[in-house]
Design a protein around this motif. Sequence first.
Motif, PDB file in Angstrom:
ATOM      1  N   THR A   1       0.822  -1.208   0.000  1.00  0.00           N
ATOM      2  CA  THR A   1       0.000   0.000   0.000  1.00  0.00           C
ATOM      3  C   THR A   1       0.863   1.268   0.000  1.00  0.00           C
ATOM      4  N   THR A   2       0.257   2.347  -0.422  1.00  0.00           N
ATOM      5  CA  THR A   2       0.938   3.638  -0.427  1.00  0.00           C
ATOM      6  C   THR A   2       1.319   4.050   0.986  1.00  0.00           C
ATOM      7  N   ASP A   3       0.455   3.803   1.947  1.00  0.00           N
ATOM      8  CA  ASP A   3       0.768   4.152   3.338  1.00  0.00           C
ATOM      9  C   ASP A   3       1.991   3.386   3.840  1.00  0.00           C
TER      10      ASP A   3
ATOM     11  N   ALA B   1       5.648   5.180   4.808  1.00  0.00           N
ATOM     12  CA  ALA B   1       6.298   4.936   6.101  1.00  0.00           C
ATOM     13  C   ALA B   1       7.730   4.444   5.901  1.00  0.00           C
ATOM     14  N   LEU B   2       7.934   3.576   4.920  1.00  0.00           N
ATOM     15  CA  LEU B   2       9.280   3.064   4.641  1.00  0.00           C
ATOM     16  C   LEU B   2      10.206   4.176   4.168  1.00  0.00           C
ATOM     17  N   LEU B   3       9.710   5.054   3.314  1.00  0.00           N
ATOM     18  CA  LEU B   3      10.518   6.188   2.851  1.00  0.00           C
ATOM     19  C   LEU B   3      10.932   7.088   4.013  1.00  0.00           C
TER      20      LEU B   3
ATOM     21  N   GLU C   1      11.283   6.082   7.092  1.00  0.00           N
ATOM     22  CA  GLU C   1      12.098   5.297   8.024  1.00  0.00           C
ATOM     23  C   GLU C   1      13.531   5.086   7.532  1.00  0.00           C
ATOM     24  N   HIS C   2      13.720   5.000   6.222  1.00  0.00           N
ATOM     25  CA  HIS C   2      15.026   4.660   5.650  1.00  0.00           C
ATOM     26  C   HIS C   2      15.568   5.822   4.820  1.00  0.00           C
ATOM     27  N   SER C   3      16.831   6.153   5.046  1.00  0.00           N
ATOM     28  CA  SER C   3      17.429   7.234   4.258  1.00  0.00           C
ATOM     29  C   SER C   3      17.653   6.800   2.813  1.00  0.00           C
ATOM     30  N   LYS C   4      17.866   5.501   2.606  1.00  0.00           N
ATOM     31  CA  LYS C   4      17.933   4.987   1.235  1.00  0.00           C
ATOM     32  C   LYS C   4      17.291   3.612   1.193  1.00  0.00           C
ATOM     33  N   LEU C   5      16.619   3.354   0.083  1.00  0.00           N
ATOM     34  CA  LEU C   5      15.995   2.049  -0.099  1.00  0.00           C
ATOM     35  C   LEU C   5      15.856   1.743  -1.572  1.00  0.00           C
ATOM     36  N   PHE C   6      15.802   0.441  -1.859  1.00  0.00           N
ATOM     37  CA  PHE C   6      15.581  -0.043  -3.215  1.00  0.00           C
ATOM     38  C   PHE C   6      14.211  -0.687  -3.267  1.00  0.00           C
ATOM     39  N   LEU C   7      13.491  -0.421  -4.348  1.00  0.00           N
ATOM     40  CA  LEU C   7      12.190  -1.034  -4.587  1.00  0.00           C
ATOM     41  C   LEU C   7      12.214  -1.697  -5.956  1.00  0.00           C
ATOM     42  N   LEU C   8      11.683  -2.904  -6.011  1.00  0.00           N
ATOM     43  CA  LEU C   8      11.521  -3.599  -7.281  1.00  0.00           C
ATOM     44  C   LEU C   8      10.040  -3.706  -7.588  1.00  0.00           C
ATOM     45  N   LYS C   9       9.645  -3.213  -8.754  1.00  0.00           N
ATOM     46  CA  LYS C   9       8.294  -3.448  -9.266  1.00  0.00           C
ATOM     47  C   LYS C   9       8.375  -4.731 -10.085  1.00  0.00           C
TER      48      LYS C   9
END
Length: 107
Positions: free
Chosen positions: A6-8, A12-14, A16-24
């Motif tokens: 979900t967008t929420d 929240a993850l954005l 919480e983390h200064s950097k993150l990777f997301l895979l679609k």
Amino acid sequence: MQKVNTTDEFTALLNEHSKLFLLKNSTTCPVSHEAYKEFSKFAEEQEGAFFYLNVQEARPLSNDIAEQFEVKHESPQAILFSEGQVVWNASHWNVTATALKAEWQKL
């Protein structure tokens, strides 16, 4: 690697983390399957915040990310976020463990 739906959750993850990777990821596409394997391999070898979404299950989130961050939707697609902003993305056969690691280590 953790699944996000979900967008929420993603917001929240954005925060919480200064950097993150997301895979679609698409659950029905062979190219996505290969990208998922590459992303998994990368995530197993690194420490950090690594997440994925399945576009069939989380279409609203996928669309929200494309719109909010002005990154054309593709699948498979790896997106690197730093301080809440997109700093890099790649799609299809360009999603490799080597490419992901190179970009991750730049930050």
